[in-house]
Every structure is written in C-alpha cells, then in structure tokens.
Design a protein around this motif. Structure first.
Motif, PDB file in Angstrom:
ATOM      1  N   ALA A 170       0.802  -1.234   0.000  1.00  0.00           N
ATOM      2  CA  ALA A 170       0.000   0.000   0.000  1.00  0.00           C
ATOM      3  C   ALA A 170       0.831   1.278   0.000  1.00  0.00           C
ATOM      4  CB  ALA A 170      -0.939  -0.015   1.206  1.00  0.00           C
ATOM      5  N   ALA A 171       2.074   1.212   0.460  1.00  0.00           N
ATOM      6  CA  ALA A 171       2.912   2.424   0.482  1.00  0.00           C
ATOM      7  C   ALA A 171       4.116   2.282  -0.440  1.00  0.00           C
ATOM      8  CB  ALA A 171       3.374   2.716   1.908  1.00  0.00           C
ATOM      9  N   TYR A 172       4.030   1.320  -1.346  1.00  0.00           N
ATOM     10  CA  TYR A 172       5.183   1.048  -2.238  1.00  0.00           C
ATOM     11  C   TYR A 172       5.463   2.229  -3.166  1.00  0.00           C
ATOM     12  CZ  TYR A 172       8.097  -0.984  -5.868  1.00  0.00           C
ATOM     13  OH  TYR A 172       9.119  -1.229  -6.749  1.00  0.00           O
ATOM     14  N   GLU A 173       6.719   2.546  -3.269  1.00  0.00           N
ATOM     15  CA  GLU A 173       7.167   3.560  -4.224  1.00  0.00           C
ATOM     16  C   GLU A 173       8.396   3.000  -4.929  1.00  0.00           C
ATOM     17  OE1 GLU A 173       6.103   6.459  -5.311  1.00  0.00           O
ATOM     18  OE2 GLU A 173       7.925   7.160  -6.314  1.00  0.00           O
ATOM     19  N   PRO A 174       8.365   2.921  -6.252  1.00  0.00           N
ATOM     20  CA  PRO A 174       9.533   2.374  -6.951  1.00  0.00           C
ATOM     21  C   PRO A 174      10.725   3.326  -6.868  1.00  0.00           C
ATOM     22  CG  PRO A 174       7.905   3.148  -8.535  1.00  0.00           C
ATOM     23  CD  PRO A 174       7.288   3.303  -7.169  1.00  0.00           C
ATOM     24  N   ALA A 175      11.903   2.781  -7.073  1.00  0.00           N
ATOM     25  CA  ALA A 175      13.111   3.612  -7.104  1.00  0.00           C
ATOM     26  C   ALA A 175      13.784   3.416  -8.448  1.00  0.00           C
ATOM     27  CB  ALA A 175      14.046   3.218  -5.972  1.00  0.00           C
ATOM     28  N   ASP A 176      14.556   4.420  -8.833  1.00  0.00           N
ATOM     29  CA  ASP A 176      15.252   4.376 -10.115  1.00  0.00           C
ATOM     30  C   ASP A 176      16.693   3.933  -9.865  1.00  0.00           C
ATOM     31  OD1 ASP A 176      15.867   4.692 -12.751  1.00  0.00           O
ATOM     32  OD2 ASP A 176      16.137   6.867 -12.626  1.00  0.00           O
ATOM     33  N   TRP A 177      16.933   2.635  -9.985  1.00  0.00           N
ATOM     34  CA  TRP A 177      18.277   2.102  -9.746  1.00  0.00           C
ATOM     35  C   TRP A 177      18.976   1.849 -11.080  1.00  0.00           C
ATOM     36  CZ3 TRP A 177      18.707   3.414  -5.080  1.00  0.00           C
ATOM     37  CH2 TRP A 177      17.833   3.030  -4.050  1.00  0.00           C
ATOM     38  N   PRO A 178      20.312   1.752 -11.062  1.00  0.00           N
ATOM     39  CA  PRO A 178      21.023   1.426 -12.311  1.00  0.00           C
ATOM     40  C   PRO A 178      20.720  -0.006 -12.768  1.00  0.00           C
ATOM     41  CG  PRO A 178      22.537   1.393 -10.439  1.00  0.00           C
ATOM     42  CD  PRO A 178      21.232   1.929  -9.923  1.00  0.00           C
ATOM     43  N   THR A 179      21.058  -0.296 -14.017  1.00  0.00           N
ATOM     44  CA  THR A 179      20.871  -1.665 -14.508  1.00  0.00           C
ATOM     45  C   THR A 179      21.907  -2.589 -13.858  1.00  0.00           C
ATOM     46  OG1 THR A 179      22.438  -1.369 -16.316  1.00  0.00           O
ATOM     47  CG2 THR A 179      20.127  -0.814 -16.777  1.00  0.00           C
ATOM     48  N   VAL A 180      21.633  -3.888 -13.935  1.00  0.00           N
ATOM     49  CA  VAL A 180      22.593  -4.883 -13.437  1.00  0.00           C
ATOM     50  C   VAL A 180      23.919  -4.726 -14.177  1.00  0.00           C
ATOM     51  CG1 VAL A 180      23.112  -7.372 -13.472  1.00  0.00           C
ATOM     52  CG2 VAL A 180      20.920  -6.559 -12.573  1.00  0.00           C
ATOM     53  N   ALA A 181      23.859  -4.541 -15.498  1.00  0.00           N
ATOM     54  CA  ALA A 181      25.095  -4.419 -16.294  1.00  0.00           C
ATOM     55  C   ALA A 181      25.920  -3.210 -15.835  1.00  0.00           C
ATOM     56  CB  ALA A 181      24.756  -4.305 -17.777  1.00  0.00           C
ATOM     57  N   ARG A 182      25.245  -2.094 -15.552  1.00  0.00           N
ATOM     58  CA  ARG A 182      25.943  -0.893 -15.084  1.00  0.00           C
ATOM     59  C   ARG A 182      26.582  -1.120 -13.705  1.00  0.00           C
ATOM     60  NH1 ARG A 182      29.283   2.995 -15.648  1.00  0.00           N
ATOM     61  NH2 ARG A 182      28.862   4.885 -14.455  1.00  0.00           N
ATOM     62  N   ALA A 183      25.852  -1.789 -12.838  1.00  0.00           N
ATOM     63  CA  ALA A 183      26.378  -2.055 -11.492  1.00  0.00           C
ATOM     64  C   ALA A 183      27.629  -2.930 -11.571  1.00  0.00           C
ATOM     65  CB  ALA A 183      25.307  -2.733 -10.629  1.00  0.00           C
ATOM     66  N   VAL A 184      27.578  -3.952 -12.413  1.00  0.00           N
ATOM     67  CA  VAL A 184      28.738  -4.847 -12.574  1.00  0.00           C
ATOM     68  C   VAL A 184      29.918  -4.054 -13.135  1.00  0.00           C
ATOM     69  CG1 VAL A 184      29.620  -6.855 -13.835  1.00  0.00           C
ATOM     70  CG2 VAL A 184      27.341  -6.942 -12.805  1.00  0.00           C
ATOM     71  N   GLU A 185      29.629  -3.173 -14.096  1.00  0.00           N
ATOM     72  CA  GLU A 185      30.680  -2.357 -14.697  1.00  0.00           C
ATOM     73  C   GLU A 185      31.323  -1.436 -13.645  1.00  0.00           C
ATOM     74  OE1 GLU A 185      31.033   0.457 -18.648  1.00  0.00           O
ATOM     75  OE2 GLU A 185      29.355   0.843 -17.298  1.00  0.00           O
ATOM     76  N   LEU A 186      30.479  -0.795 -12.847  1.00  0.00           N
ATOM     77  CA  LEU A 186      30.998   0.112 -11.807  1.00  0.00           C
ATOM     78  C   LEU A 186      31.904  -0.610 -10.815  1.00  0.00           C
ATOM     79  CD1 LEU A 186      27.779   2.181 -11.027  1.00  0.00           C
ATOM     80  CD2 LEU A 186      30.004   3.155 -11.647  1.00  0.00           C
ATOM     81  N   ILE A 187      31.490  -1.801 -10.407  1.00  0.00           N
ATOM     82  CA  ILE A 187      32.284  -2.582  -9.447  1.00  0.00           C
ATOM     83  C   ILE A 187      33.628  -2.959 -10.073  1.00  0.00           C
ATOM     84  CG2 ILE A 187      32.399  -4.816  -8.251  1.00  0.00           C
ATOM     85  CD1 ILE A 187      29.257  -4.439  -7.851  1.00  0.00           C
ATOM     86  N   GLY A 188      33.592  -3.360 -11.343  1.00  0.00           N
ATOM     87  CA  GLY A 188      34.834  -3.703 -12.052  1.00  0.00           C
ATOM     88  C   GLY A 188      35.758  -2.500 -12.167  1.00  0.00           C
ATOM     89  N   GLN A 189      35.186  -1.339 -12.498  1.00  0.00           N
ATOM     90  CA  GLN A 189      35.995  -0.118 -12.620  1.00  0.00           C
ATOM     91  C   GLN A 189      36.643   0.251 -11.294  1.00  0.00           C
ATOM     92  OE1 GLN A 189      33.113   2.668 -14.137  1.00  0.00           O
ATOM     93  NE2 GLN A 189      33.673   2.298 -16.279  1.00  0.00           N
ATOM     94  N   ALA A 190      35.992  -0.117 -10.201  1.00  0.00           N
ATOM     95  CA  ALA A 190      36.537   0.173  -8.875  1.00  0.00           C
ATOM     96  C   ALA A 190      37.457  -0.952  -8.398  1.00  0.00           C
ATOM     97  CB  ALA A 190      35.404   0.408  -7.882  1.00  0.00           C
ATOM     98  N   GLY A 191      37.841  -1.850  -9.312  1.00  0.00           N
ATOM     99  CA  GLY A 191      38.799  -2.907  -8.980  1.00  0.00           C
ATOM    100  C   GLY A 191      38.211  -4.056  -8.182  1.00  0.00           C
ATOM    101  N   GLY A 192      36.890  -4.101  -8.077  1.00  0.00           N
ATOM    102  CA  GLY A 192      36.245  -5.120  -7.250  1.00  0.00           C
ATOM    103  C   GLY A 192      35.751  -6.320  -8.044  1.00  0.00           C
ATOM    104  N   VAL A 193      35.221  -7.271  -7.329  1.00  0.00           N
ATOM    105  CA  VAL A 193      34.650  -8.484  -7.899  1.00  0.00           C
ATOM    106  C   VAL A 193      33.141  -8.421  -7.670  1.00  0.00           C
ATOM    107  CG1 VAL A 193      34.571 -10.991  -7.638  1.00  0.00           C
ATOM    108  CG2 VAL A 193      36.751  -9.785  -7.395  1.00  0.00           C
ATOM    109  N   ALA A 194      32.351  -8.603  -8.754  1.00  0.00           N
ATOM    110  CA  ALA A 194      30.891  -8.515  -8.640  1.00  0.00           C
ATOM    111  C   ALA A 194      30.287  -9.886  -8.345  1.00  0.00           C
ATOM    112  CB  ALA A 194      30.297  -7.946  -9.923  1.00  0.00           C
ATOM    113  N   VAL A 195      29.404  -9.899  -7.365  1.00  0.00           N
ATOM    114  CA  VAL A 195      28.761 -11.145  -6.910  1.00  0.00           C
ATOM    115  C   VAL A 195      27.244 -10.945  -6.923  1.00  0.00           C
ATOM    116  CG1 VAL A 195      28.484 -12.696  -4.924  1.00  0.00           C
ATOM    117  CG2 VAL A 195      30.726 -11.682  -5.395  1.00  0.00           C
TER     118      VAL A 195
END
Ligand code: AMP
Ligand code: MN
Ligand code: MN
Ligand code: MN
Length: 282
Positions: free
Chosen positions: A165-190
């Motif tokens: 009843a109080a749900y509000e969607p959020a605008d999050w990045p795509t999965v592909a973008r999140a994986v890319e960001l983690i890689g750019q930061a030298g991390g491992v995406a899980v």
C-alpha cells in the motif's frame, strides 16, 4: 577447523544496527568470523572504520558494497567485494542512490500519511544511522514499533514491497551498469541471494546470463537471507559460467530471524570459491 567467512553484512551506514567498528568487534568476538566484508546498501561510508577495526582485530577484511539495481523491473542486489572506496564513479553512484533514497522515502511517507499513518518519514529518518541512506527496513521497523504490523515480513508484504500500500519504486542502475561500476573500482561482482528474487526457472537463468555477460564473477551459493532451495540451479550456473561461490549472512541485527554472522553455512569443498579472486591468504 577452517576459517569462518562472512562476505555480506550491514552496518548502520545503511540498514544495519551496529556501527561499522561495533559490527567488526561483534562478528569477531561473539561469532568467530575472521574473514569479513562490509556490504552496505549503495554506500561505501562504513568501510574505512570497519577496515581499521578489523585490522586491529587481526581479521582479513574486504571493503564492499551492495548495489541496488533493476533488471526487467525486478530489484536485484549486486555485491561488490574488494572495491576501491576512493573510486570516482562508484562514489558518484553512491551519491545518486542517496538522493534517490531520500526522494523515495519522502514519497513513502506521503503514501503512509494518506493511509492515516502520520510522521512515518520523520520516524524512519530518525532511526537511520546514516541520514543519507534511508531504507525500507527503517520504515518496517517503525511499523513494528508502532504495532501496525507483527513482523518485518508483514510490513513488507502489506506496505513496502511491490504491490504494497505504500510502495514507491526507485530508479536504480541496470545490473550491467552495477557490474561495470564494481569492475571499474577494482572489485569483484557477486550476484546476491539469487533465491530471493521474484524470478525463477528460465528468467533467473536469463538474469545470471546477463550478469555474467557484463563481467560478473561470483554468486552467493550460501546466504543467510535465502532458503537453500535453489542450490542445484546455482551449482549449475557455477559449472556453466565458471562462477565462484560466495557466502554471507546478510546480517543486519540480532532482531532478524537469520543465521548470525559466519553461521550461514560453509562453502562446500570442491566448489570454486570467490576468495580465490580476492587478495590475501586463501
Ligand atoms: P531498500 O534497500 O531500502 O529497498 O530496502 C530493502 C531492505 O529491506 C533489504 O536490504 C532488507 O534488509 C530488507 N527487506 C526486504 N524484504 C524484507 C522482508 N520481507 N523482511 C525483512 N526485511 C526485508
Ligand atoms: Mn538490508
Ligand atoms: Mn540484498
Ligand atoms: Mn544485504
């Protein structure tokens, strides 16, 4: 006995209850965890203090993050392990997410007001240890404290999840973008807790395929926040895509009915471990 590993935990920098240093002391002293990652939602803020404390305690520590993303309109969580907390793009994403959380929380508050529950935004914000990281879990806690619901799960089903009843969607990045960001930061995406999404069968397979295509390298075979029901599907992804298995409690507080840190179960012998992609002794 092997080392106790927990690569998914939350502090008060997002929706956990203990501050980052307290969390490290608790997981080390009370739970016996010696290999840890802090994976707060969409923020890097707790990593410095957690790392400092973990090092004092002689633990192996990986700075981390759990990025909220969207995939085919489903909210998916991607954990980044061993990320560079100074990385400009990842920090910029954390900044964006913080603004989006603030906007969403205000809207959720307005929706609650229409349902007759006043002051929900202020109460949720008040509970948040980090005012720049208001979570739906903070709203759930307020509902529970006010006696509006009898469990966190009920708070999500009735009010806070998609269809609530109080749900509000959020605008999050795509999965592909999140994986890319983690890689750019030298991390491992899980890929976090694959058993917890409203996806199954071939749709879940399609998510994993997209995640791997974007450069994702690990999947939580063992998570305190999912039932181990799909582990055979998860094992098949590990074999098919050469993914590494990760494990974590997804600890937020002792109030949750979940395994305590490090108690989520160990990675089975013979399964490639995410630790092999992380620095330090394996
Ligand atoms: P948010 O990141 O603000 O969208 O909130 C999602 C958080 O709420 C998750 O990280 C969990 O900590 C928590 N959560 C989601 N669903 C449930 C549930 N059914 N019961 C308890 N906690 C939940
Ligand atoms: Mn959470
Ligand atoms: Mn999650
Ligand atoms: Mn989590």
């Amino acid at each position: 006995m092997g080392r106790k590993i927990d690569l998914h935990m939350h502090s008060s920098a997002s929706d956990g209850v203990l501050d980052p240093a307290q969390l490290m002391r608790y997981v080390h002293s009370d739970c016996g965890v010696d290999v840890a990652a802090l994976t707060d939602h969409d923020t890097l803020l707790g990593n410095e203090a957690a790392q400092r404390e973990a090092q004092k305690l002689g633990m192996v520590f990986f700075p981390g993050i759990e990025l909220s993303c969207q995939w085919a309109s489903v909210c998916i969580h991607i954990v980044g392990l061993n990320v560079d907390c100074q990385n400009t793009q990842l920090r910029a994403q954390a900044q964006l997410a913080s603004g989006e959380r603030e906007r969403r929380a205000q809207r959720i508050g307005e929706r609650f007001a229409l349902l007759g529950h006043k002051g929900m935004f202020e109460a949720a914000r008040n509970l948040a240890g980090n005012k720049d990281n208001i979570s739906r879990l903070h709203f759930a806690t307020v509902l529970l404290d006010r006696g509006v619901v009898s469990s966190q799960d009920q708070a999500f089903r009735r009010y806070l999840s998609l269809g609530g009843a109080a749900y509000e969607p959020a605008d999050w990045p795509t999965v592909a973008r999140a994986v890319e960001l983690i890689g750019q930061a030298g991390g491992v995406a899980v890929l976090a807790h694959p058993g917890r999404y409203s996806l199954s069968g071939w749709k879940l397979d399609a998510l994993v395929e997209d995640f791997v295509r974007a450069g994702g390298q690990g999947v939580e075979l063992i998570s305190g926040s999912q039932k181990p029901f799909l582990s055979s599907q998860c094992l098949s992804w590990i074999a098919q895509y050469g993914l590494r298995a990760s494990c974590g409690s997804d600890f937020h507080s002792t109030q949750q009915e979940r395994p305590l840190p490090g108690r989520q179960g160990e990675l089975p012998a013979g399964i490639p471990s995410i630790l092999e992609l992380l620095p330090g002794p394996v």
